[in-house]
Every structure is written in C-alpha cells, then in structure tokens.
Design a protein around this motif. Structure first.
Motif, PDB file in Angstrom:
ATOM      1  N   TYR A  49      35.776  39.368  43.185  1.00  0.00           N
ATOM      2  CA  TYR A  49      37.039  39.873  43.721  1.00  0.00           C
ATOM      3  C   TYR A  49      38.165  38.874  43.451  1.00  0.00           C
ATOM      4  O   TYR A  49      37.978  37.670  43.610  1.00  0.00           O
ATOM      5  N   VAL A  50      39.303  39.407  43.052  1.00  0.00           N
ATOM      6  CA  VAL A  50      40.487  38.588  42.766  1.00  0.00           C
ATOM      7  C   VAL A  50      41.673  39.210  43.483  1.00  0.00           C
ATOM      8  O   VAL A  50      41.825  40.442  43.510  1.00  0.00           O
ATOM      9  N   SER A  51      42.524  38.366  44.064  1.00  0.00           N
ATOM     10  CA  SER A  51      43.665  38.856  44.843  1.00  0.00           C
ATOM     11  C   SER A  51      44.912  38.034  44.540  1.00  0.00           C
ATOM     12  O   SER A  51      44.825  36.817  44.352  1.00  0.00           O
ATOM     13  N   SER A  52      46.058  38.710  44.506  1.00  0.00           N
ATOM     14  CA  SER A  52      47.345  38.040  44.296  1.00  0.00           C
ATOM     15  C   SER A  52      48.472  38.979  44.724  1.00  0.00           C
ATOM     16  O   SER A  52      48.348  40.199  44.571  1.00  0.00           O
ATOM     17  N   PRO A  53      49.578  38.435  45.229  1.00  0.00           N
ATOM     18  CA  PRO A  53      50.729  39.282  45.543  1.00  0.00           C
ATOM     19  C   PRO A  53      51.519  39.693  44.303  1.00  0.00           C
ATOM     20  O   PRO A  53      52.423  40.523  44.387  1.00  0.00           O
ATOM     21  N   ASN A  54      51.170  39.108  43.157  1.00  0.00           N
ATOM     22  CA  ASN A  54      51.897  39.367  41.912  1.00  0.00           C
ATOM     23  C   ASN A  54      51.151  40.425  41.093  1.00  0.00           C
ATOM     24  O   ASN A  54      50.120  40.134  40.487  1.00  0.00           O
ATOM     25  N   PRO A  55      51.659  41.666  41.025  1.00  0.00           N
ATOM     26  CA  PRO A  55      50.967  42.716  40.266  1.00  0.00           C
ATOM     27  C   PRO A  55      50.909  42.432  38.776  1.00  0.00           C
ATOM     28  O   PRO A  55      49.984  42.889  38.086  1.00  0.00           O
ATOM     29  N   PHE A  56      51.880  41.670  38.239  1.00  0.00           N
ATOM     30  CA  PHE A  56      51.867  41.332  36.819  1.00  0.00           C
ATOM     31  C   PHE A  56      50.695  40.400  36.499  1.00  0.00           C
ATOM     32  O   PHE A  56      50.098  40.487  35.425  1.00  0.00           O
ATOM     33  N   PHE A  57      50.384  39.515  37.443  1.00  0.00           N
ATOM     34  CA  PHE A  57      49.234  38.634  37.267  1.00  0.00           C
ATOM     35  C   PHE A  57      47.946  39.453  37.213  1.00  0.00           C
ATOM     36  O   PHE A  57      47.115  39.261  36.323  1.00  0.00           O
ATOM     37  N   ILE A  58      47.779  40.356  38.161  1.00  0.00           N
ATOM     38  CA  ILE A  58      46.571  41.185  38.213  1.00  0.00           C
ATOM     39  C   ILE A  58      46.466  42.068  36.975  1.00  0.00           C
ATOM     40  O   ILE A  58      45.395  42.188  36.357  1.00  0.00           O
ATOM     41  N   ASP A  59      47.582  42.663  36.571  1.00  0.00           N
ATOM     42  CA  ASP A  59      47.578  43.526  35.387  1.00  0.00           C
ATOM     43  C   ASP A  59      47.195  42.734  34.142  1.00  0.00           C
ATOM     44  O   ASP A  59      46.391  43.182  33.318  1.00  0.00           O
ATOM     45  N   GLY A  60      47.757  41.530  34.009  1.00  0.00           N
ATOM     46  CA  GLY A  60      47.435  40.685  32.859  1.00  0.00           C
ATOM     47  C   GLY A  60      45.982  40.252  32.859  1.00  0.00           C
ATOM     48  O   GLY A  60      45.342  40.187  31.807  1.00  0.00           O
ATOM     49  N   LEU A  61      45.445  39.979  34.042  1.00  0.00           N
ATOM     50  CA  LEU A  61      44.049  39.574  34.148  1.00  0.00           C
ATOM     51  C   LEU A  61      43.119  40.713  33.726  1.00  0.00           C
ATOM     52  O   LEU A  61      42.166  40.497  32.972  1.00  0.00           O
TER      53      LEU A  61
END
Length: 243
Positions: A75-87
């Motif tokens: 599981y990975v979490s971040s408030p930055n959707p661009f980070f999650i999308d890039g990951l």
C-alpha cells in the motif's frame, strides 16, 4: 490518495526482513522519468508513505521471509495525486522488480477510498511509527520511546509542519491528542521494531491508537504518514474497527 498494489511472486522466494530500502528504491526507479511527480516547490517530494508487505501465505526461515503464496500486497499513500499517478504508470512500465532472492511482477493496482475524517478516529499501524528528538549536545538522532511524553508531542508538531509545507498555512485547529492502546502495549510481547534501513537502525512502534482533535491534521497523518521517515516506509496507518 491511497492505492493497493498487487504483485505476483514465485513460491519459495526469500525476502530479507529489512526490505524497506528496496521498496524506497522501487518507488524512485518507477518515478525516474516523471520529474513532475518527484519534485514539489523545487525540492524532492517526500510526502508519501508506504506499508510493510502483506504476503498471502509465508513462513519465517532465519532472517528471511519465505513466500508460500502467489500474491503480495503493498500500500502506498500520498496527498499528491500526480505522485500516485506517476508511480502507477512507472510500476506498470517496469513490469518486474528484483526483491531479495525473488522477483515481484506487477499485477494490478486498486485505488482505495479515503475514510471520512472526523475529530475522533482509531487507527492501527501498517508500518512502524518513528519519531526522534535531538537531545542537548547530541551528535545523532535520539529516537523517542513510546512511553515518553515527547513521542506524542513530537508527532503532533510534525503533523503541523507537514500541513504547513503542503498548504502554505497553519491549520485553524492545531489541537491533537494521541492515545496509544494500553492493553495492547501491556499484552503484546513485541510492539517495537528496529529496522535496518540500508545500514541505519531506526526504532519504531506498531501499536493501535485513538487520535482526537483537528480532522485536517488527522487527514495529513493518514495520507502522508504519522511521524518521521514516511518516505522510507514508516508511519502508515489504516482505520481500525475494534472487534
């Protein structure tokens, strides 16, 4: 924003206990070609956290985890959707990644809904919570013990600083009370974790807790992680529904 990543892994593959640095490297390599996801305000983006690995079936052999199932969840979490999308794009493109004596093959990703954030919530840890305190004259970080007052005080202060970094302002309500489960602490044989992160020993704890106060700070803790070294795989929590 939180995702569940599923990997395929060969049965019999052996993984070191101290795999946090491997997962950190996996994130960095996945984002290597996506600079917009790696930087924020001109600085490396570190406001994310990730969980320990969840094996569908495993056994312990010496200092190794032996995979006995077919899937491993992460599981990975971040408030930055661009980070999650890039990951997600990077993991999909990478396909396979060596992990210990085995190999993780990316299978799928699932976006998880955030809980409703209120002023009274209960969490359990998905990775150890660590927080430090520089003692007077200390030449290195001193990790706070969970029984010490500084542990909770520094967790609250750290969340306020994260909020300011993310939103360029302080939260209207900075009140936060964190109460760790005393029964769990008294009855569980081992609540502390000493993680070897690429040669650096990091002390953390995995204990359920109740948090009361600012929903904004609670949201930051959920999305970025509670405590320090979140981008090294520390401080991830999930809502705990007490049985």
């Amino acid at each position: 924003m939180r995702i569940e990543v599923t990997f395929n892994c060969d049965k019999g593959a052996k993984i070191d206990f101290n795999y946090n640095h491997n997962l950190s490297r996996l994130i960095m390599e996945s984002l290597f070609d996506n600079k917009s996801a790696m930087f924020h305000k001109g600085k490396p983006f570190k406001y994310y956290t990730f969980s320990q690995l969840y094996f569908s079936h495993y056994e312990i052999s010496g200092d190794k985890i032996v995979n006995l199932g077919e899937e491993v969840h992460w599981y990975v979490s971040s408030p930055n959707p661009f980070f999650i999308d890039g990951l997600v794009k990077g993991l999909t493109k990478m396909g396979c990644y060596p992990m210990g004596q085995g190999e993780f093959e990316f299978k799928q990703v699932r976006i998880l809904d955030d809980p409703e954030f209120t002023n009274d919530m209960e969490f359990t840890c998905m990775s150890p919570i660590t927080i430090s305190s520089m003692g007077r004259g200390a030449k290195r970080e001193l990790y706070c013990r969970i029984e010490n007052k500084c542990f909770v005080e520094n967790l609250r202060y750290d969340l306020v600083q994260k909020y300011y970094y993310l939103y360029n302002s302080f939260p209207k309500n900075e009140r936060l009370e964190i109460i760790f489960d005393k029964n769990y602490l008294e009855n569980k044989k081992r609540t502390s974790r000493l993680i070897d992160y690429n040669g650096v020993k990091v002390l953390g704890y995995m204990v359920p807790f109740v948090v009361k106060g600012s929903p904004d700070l609670i949201r930051v803790g959920y999305s970025c992680g509670f405590g320090e070294r979140n981008n090294n795989g520390f401080g991830m929590v999930k809502v705990w529904h007490r049985s």
